[in-house]
Write a protein that holds these residues in place. Structure first.
Motif, PDB file in Angstrom:
ATOM      1  N   LYS A 177      -5.962  -7.831   4.705  1.00 44.46           N
ATOM      2  CA  LYS A 177      -5.095  -8.134   3.567  1.00 44.46           C
ATOM      3  C   LYS A 177      -5.573  -7.469   2.288  1.00 44.46           C
ATOM      4  N   ASN A 178      -6.533  -6.556   2.397  1.00 45.37           N
ATOM      5  CA  ASN A 178      -7.058  -5.879   1.213  1.00 45.37           C
ATOM      6  C   ASN A 178      -6.501  -4.472   1.113  1.00 45.37           C
ATOM      7  N   CYS A 179      -6.116  -4.099  -0.117  1.00 46.75           N
ATOM      8  CA  CYS A 179      -5.629  -2.750  -0.384  1.00 46.75           C
ATOM      9  C   CYS A 179      -6.639  -2.043  -1.284  1.00 46.75           C
ATOM     10  N   PHE A 180      -6.888  -0.776  -1.005  1.00 44.44           N
ATOM     11  CA  PHE A 180      -7.881  -0.020  -1.760  1.00 44.44           C
ATOM     12  C   PHE A 180      -7.250   1.181  -2.434  1.00 44.44           C
ATOM     13  N   LEU A 181      -7.581   1.370  -3.718  1.00 43.55           N
ATOM     14  CA  LEU A 181      -7.239   2.609  -4.403  1.00 43.55           C
ATOM     15  C   LEU A 181      -8.531   3.420  -4.468  1.00 43.55           C
ATOM     16  N   ARG A 232       0.833  -1.207   0.000  1.00 47.54           N
ATOM     17  CA  ARG A 232       0.000   0.000   0.000  1.00 47.54           C
ATOM     18  C   ARG A 232       0.867   1.256   0.000  1.00 47.54           C
ATOM     19  N   ARG A 233       1.902   1.249   0.823  1.00 46.43           N
ATOM     20  CA  ARG A 233       2.779   2.427   0.895  1.00 46.43           C
ATOM     21  C   ARG A 233       3.482   2.644  -0.441  1.00 46.43           C
ATOM     22  N   PHE A 234       3.889   1.567  -1.059  1.00 46.10           N
ATOM     23  CA  PHE A 234       4.516   1.647  -2.378  1.00 46.10           C
ATOM     24  C   PHE A 234       3.532   2.238  -3.390  1.00 46.10           C
ATOM     25  N   LEU A 260     -11.044   0.684  -6.083  1.00 47.34           N
ATOM     26  CA  LEU A 260     -10.488  -0.504  -6.717  1.00 47.34           C
ATOM     27  C   LEU A 260      -9.868  -1.333  -5.600  1.00 47.34           C
ATOM     28  N   VAL A 261     -10.334  -2.560  -5.474  1.00 41.79           N
ATOM     29  CA  VAL A 261      -9.886  -3.411  -4.374  1.00 41.79           C
ATOM     30  C   VAL A 261      -8.855  -4.410  -4.893  1.00 41.79           C
ATOM     31  N   LEU A 262      -7.717  -4.455  -4.218  1.00 44.04           N
ATOM     32  CA  LEU A 262      -6.675  -5.410  -4.573  1.00 44.04           C
ATOM     33  C   LEU A 262      -6.531  -6.433  -3.448  1.00 44.04           C
ATOM     34  N   HIS A 263      -6.691  -7.699  -3.807  1.00 47.33           N
ATOM     35  CA  HIS A 263      -6.377  -8.769  -2.850  1.00 47.33           C
ATOM     36  C   HIS A 263      -5.289  -9.608  -3.495  1.00 47.33           C
ATOM     37  N   PHE A 264      -4.251  -9.914  -2.727  1.00 48.48           N
ATOM     38  CA  PHE A 264      -3.049 -10.475  -3.332  1.00 48.48           C
ATOM     39  C   PHE A 264      -2.932 -11.994  -3.243  1.00 48.48           C
ATOM     40  N   GLY A 265      -3.972 -12.644  -2.733  1.00 52.18           N
ATOM     41  CA  GLY A 265      -3.950 -14.105  -2.689  1.00 52.18           C
ATOM     42  C   GLY A 265      -2.717 -14.629  -1.977  1.00 52.18           C
ATOM     43  N   MET A 266      -2.106 -15.659  -2.528  1.00 54.21           N
ATOM     44  CA  MET A 266      -0.926 -16.273  -1.899  1.00 54.21           C
ATOM     45  C   MET A 266       0.372 -15.671  -2.406  1.00 54.21           C
ATOM     46  N   THR A 267       0.382 -15.223  -3.640  1.00 54.62           N
ATOM     47  CA  THR A 267       1.665 -14.874  -4.262  1.00 54.62           C
ATOM     48  C   THR A 267       1.631 -13.508  -4.947  1.00 54.62           C
TER      49      THR A 267
END
Length: 272
Positions: free
Chosen positions: A58-62, A11-13, A70-77
DNA sequence: CTACATGTTCGTCC
DNA sequence: GGGACGAACATGTA
């Protein structure tokens, strides 16, 4: 490797990369990671300005300029990246946001368990996914109230994102080790002192991991994580890493709890 | 070739 | 409705 500390690092990135940028194109290299149809996503994104970022578990939001997210979930990898020229796109880039800066934000995910989706708001998404409070925000009292109503073993409960959001498999093992509690303890048998230790351990592990941007090798030697097989410091033939940091002669045990690989110190974390 | 992997969801059975 | 369990997802790595 995306549990809460990794996602916070991503998220910070992303916050530096995308905040105040306008999305000029939405590039899909592999639609498998889309949780919302491409035909819906593209018109919803292109031309929008990203106002900022946030995170829950574990969810990141733009955060988009029309209030949607926009929701980003990164799963396992899942991972994130930035690049300017197509030739420099990270391996396994599945989706890229082209930005007005000329840079592209990459959603990278070899195993494709991650998802990108559109939501009306962070709160709507939180409700839809039944996510509990972020593991960094939950209080010791709230944790105790929720857990002391449950008669099942502790570890699967801590992994349940509706109880508190953000804890994953290695963090829960680390937390339970630091709190000196066995993962198969029945939740409602924990004492108030144990709940307090549990809460303090969650804070310690998450803050430490975020501080080191989730680079495990930099974690203090007092952390159990160095015993996990996938730590590169665990060189075959030298089994020092398989011992408890607090009991140099005691081997860390590997078992399966709730179907998940689980590491414990038999001395620090006695059963029942 | 086999086993295993940081997450989530779904089906089944009690 | 829980809860326990297993499988599925897709793919890389040891």
């Amino acid at each position: 490797m995306p549990e809460l500390p990794e996602v916070e690092t991503y998220r910070r990135f992303l916050d530096d990369l995308v905040t105040h940028q306008t999305i000029t194109a939405f590039e899909v290299k592999d639609a498998h990671v889309l949780g919302t149809d491409e035909d819906v996503l593209r018109p919803a994104l292109v031309g929008r300005t990203i106002m900022g970022t946030s995170r829950l578990g574990k969810n990141c939001f733009l955060l988009l300029d029309d209030g949607r997210v926009l929701v980003l979930h990164f799963g396992m990898t899942g991972d994130v990246g930035a690049y300017r020229d197509e030739a420099d796109a990270p391996r396994f880039t599945r989706v890229a946001l082209h930005l007005s800066s000329g840079l592209r934000a990459a959603f990278v995910d070899p195993r494709k368990f991650g998802r990108i989706r559109l939501a009306e708001s962070v709160d709507a998404y939180r409700q839809a996914k039944k996510l509990g409070p972020d593991a960094l925000d939950i209080t010791a009292e709230e944790l105790q109230t929720k857990l002391s109503r449950r008669k099942t073993i502790l570890k699967p409960l801590l992994l349940n994102q509706s109880l508190t959001a953000g804890l994953g498999n290695w963090i829960v093992d680390e937390v339970l080790f630091q709190a000196k509690i066995h993962p198969e303890r029945v939740a409602n048998t924990l004492t108030t002192a144990e709940f307090k230790r549990l809460h303090a351990a969650i804070q310690l592990v998450l803050h430490t991991a975020i501080q080191h941007e989730a680079n495990y090798r930099q974690f203090p030697a007092s952390f159990l994580i160095h015993a996990r097989e996938w730590d590169d410091s665990a060189t075959p033939g030298t089994d020092a890493h398989l011992h408890c940091p607090r009991h140099p002669r005691t081997l860390i045990a590997k078992t399966y709890v709730g179907g998940r690989a689980t590491y414990t110190c038999p001395k620090c974390q006695p059963e029942i």
